[in-house]
Design a protein around this motif. Sequence first.
Motif, PDB file in Angstrom:
ATOM      1  N   LEU A   8     -13.600  -0.811   5.682  1.00  0.00           N
ATOM      2  CA  LEU A   8     -12.217  -0.333   5.579  1.00  0.00           C
ATOM      3  C   LEU A   8     -11.833  -0.095   4.128  1.00  0.00           C
ATOM      4  O   LEU A   8     -12.303  -0.778   3.215  1.00  0.00           O
ATOM      5  N   LEU A   9     -10.936   0.860   3.928  1.00  0.00           N
ATOM      6  CA  LEU A   9     -10.325   0.999   2.619  1.00  0.00           C
ATOM      7  C   LEU A   9      -9.387  -0.177   2.392  1.00  0.00           C
ATOM      8  O   LEU A   9      -8.635  -0.567   3.291  1.00  0.00           O
ATOM      9  N   SER A  10      -9.429  -0.747   1.214  1.00  0.00           N
ATOM     10  CA  SER A  10      -8.487  -1.811   0.869  1.00  0.00           C
ATOM     11  C   SER A  10      -7.082  -1.231   0.801  1.00  0.00           C
ATOM     12  O   SER A  10      -6.888  -0.009   0.686  1.00  0.00           O
ATOM     13  N   TYR A  11      -6.084  -2.099   0.847  1.00  0.00           N
ATOM     14  CA  TYR A  11      -4.720  -1.635   0.662  1.00  0.00           C
ATOM     15  C   TYR A  11      -4.569  -0.925  -0.682  1.00  0.00           C
ATOM     16  O   TYR A  11      -3.860   0.085  -0.794  1.00  0.00           O
ATOM     17  N   PHE A  59      -4.353   6.745  -2.593  1.00  0.00           N
ATOM     18  CA  PHE A  59      -4.248   8.056  -1.946  1.00  0.00           C
ATOM     19  C   PHE A  59      -2.813   8.362  -1.548  1.00  0.00           C
ATOM     20  O   PHE A  59      -2.350   9.503  -1.686  1.00  0.00           O
ATOM     21  N   ILE A  60      -2.089   7.361  -1.059  1.00  0.00           N
ATOM     22  CA  ILE A  60      -0.694   7.583  -0.684  1.00  0.00           C
ATOM     23  C   ILE A  60       0.108   8.019  -1.909  1.00  0.00           C
ATOM     24  O   ILE A  60       0.931   8.948  -1.845  1.00  0.00           O
ATOM     25  N   LYS A  61      -0.134   7.368  -3.023  1.00  0.00           N
ATOM     26  CA  LYS A  61       0.611   7.678  -4.250  1.00  0.00           C
ATOM     27  C   LYS A  61       0.413   9.130  -4.668  1.00  0.00           C
ATOM     28  O   LYS A  61       1.382   9.846  -4.940  1.00  0.00           O
ATOM     29  N   LYS A 114       5.359  -2.838   0.712  1.00  0.00           N
ATOM     30  CA  LYS A 114       6.110  -3.004  -0.531  1.00  0.00           C
ATOM     31  C   LYS A 114       5.496  -2.188  -1.670  1.00  0.00           C
ATOM     32  O   LYS A 114       6.210  -1.661  -2.532  1.00  0.00           O
ATOM     33  N   MET A 115       4.170  -2.055  -1.683  1.00  0.00           N
ATOM     34  CA  MET A 115       3.512  -1.224  -2.691  1.00  0.00           C
ATOM     35  C   MET A 115       4.027   0.210  -2.615  1.00  0.00           C
ATOM     36  O   MET A 115       4.344   0.829  -3.643  1.00  0.00           O
ATOM     37  N   VAL A 116       4.110   0.742  -1.397  1.00  0.00           N
ATOM     38  CA  VAL A 116       4.578   2.118  -1.207  1.00  0.00           C
ATOM     39  C   VAL A 116       6.061   2.223  -1.561  1.00  0.00           C
ATOM     40  O   VAL A 116       6.484   3.143  -2.278  1.00  0.00           O
ATOM     41  N   LYS A 124      10.166  -9.702   7.514  1.00  0.00           N
ATOM     42  CA  LYS A 124       9.318  -9.510   6.339  1.00  0.00           C
ATOM     43  C   LYS A 124       9.066  -8.023   6.092  1.00  0.00           C
ATOM     44  O   LYS A 124       9.053  -7.570   4.944  1.00  0.00           O
ATOM     45  N   LEU A 125       8.850  -7.267   7.154  1.00  0.00           N
ATOM     46  CA  LEU A 125       8.604  -5.835   7.023  1.00  0.00           C
ATOM     47  C   LEU A 125       9.838  -5.119   6.486  1.00  0.00           C
ATOM     48  O   LEU A 125       9.739  -4.258   5.607  1.00  0.00           O
ATOM     49  N   LYS A 126      11.003  -5.487   7.011  1.00  0.00           N
ATOM     50  CA  LYS A 126      12.252  -4.877   6.531  1.00  0.00           C
ATOM     51  C   LYS A 126      12.484  -5.230   5.065  1.00  0.00           C
ATOM     52  O   LYS A 126      12.830  -4.355   4.243  1.00  0.00           O
ATOM     53  N   ASP A 127      12.277  -6.471   4.705  1.00  0.00           N
ATOM     54  CA  ASP A 127      12.478  -6.897   3.318  1.00  0.00           C
ATOM     55  C   ASP A 127      11.503  -6.210   2.368  1.00  0.00           C
ATOM     56  O   ASP A 127      11.801  -6.014   1.188  1.00  0.00           O
ATOM     57  N   ALA A 128      10.330  -5.831   2.882  1.00  0.00           N
ATOM     58  CA  ALA A 128       9.324  -5.162   2.056  1.00  0.00           C
ATOM     59  C   ALA A 128       9.658  -3.700   1.797  1.00  0.00           C
ATOM     60  O   ALA A 128       9.093  -3.089   0.892  1.00  0.00           O
TER      61      ALA A 128
END
Length: 323
Positions: A42-45, A51-53, A81-83, A107-111
């Motif tokens: 797998l690609l790491s986060y 790639f997303i950036k 959160k990175m994105v 947690k997802l919303k806060d991120a």
Amino acid sequence: MLIDGFGRKVDYLRVSVTERCNFRCQYCMPEKPFSWVPKENLLSYEDLFKFIKVSIDEGIKKVRITGGEPLLREGLDIFIKMVFDYKNDIDLALTTNGFLLPRVAKKLKDAGLKRINISLDTLDHATAAKMAQKDVLETVLEGIQAADDAGLKIKINCVPVKGINDKDVLEVLEFCRKKGYVVRFIEFMENYHAKDSIKGLNSDELKAIISSKYPDFEMVPRDTSSPAQYYRFEDGYEFGIIEPHKDDFCSACNRIRLTAEGYLIPCLYFEDAMSIKDAVQNNRIDEAVDILKKVLQNKPEKNKWSVKDDNEVSTRAFYQTGG
């Protein structure tokens, strides 16, 4: 700006973070053994984010995290959160079956997650267990409530299948209407990985069921950025139908897909793909962008679900792409 070979603007990236799933739904992967893809495949986060950036820099305005079941991959909130931290006005969404949401929704919303699509094919416990091959309904409903409590904007996805949950269409609609969630009924997309015998309801059959109780709903002018055709009740409530069998379904397709193993997929129907894995892992970002643009130029004009042939099915494994 990203433009495909047919002049369509592509501004929507769907990113699968895992092909694993904790359900075995009849219309997706009923016979697939439970398995674990080696982490090194797998690609790491961090690599996904590279790639997303650059995709955002090239014109992507919407990023949706999918699977498999994306919540099976640990640390998803950190990835989100990175994105979000890179571009906080990006339309950042997630598709999930909801089973693991009760413990992570906040947690997802806060991120930085803004919107969430949750699968709900029925409100009947036995039917849900038959559909997913697992006792899931109570926990999924808890997950939906947890997402609501966290303040996430919710859409519900429902795939009506003849002889299984077709009788539940109105009940799911009523549940969503009462809660204020948009529900989108999705025509079953024939694929080799689904149970052989299943047949979905088409949009005309769905509208007939709904009009038996609500005869006066009207079509809403089509938003070409959405895969759904929406309809409005007299009180203003709207529901959608996703109709991949319509000949014009692909005319405004704005999507590209990235799998957890680094394959860029130009179309949900076809197997065509190119890998960016080596490029991003070795920080050759310009090469990854060149691959992206090449994939877009090879993006097909349309799928083949509109072909009037019962044998016309996709070989694509949806659990690798998130639909």
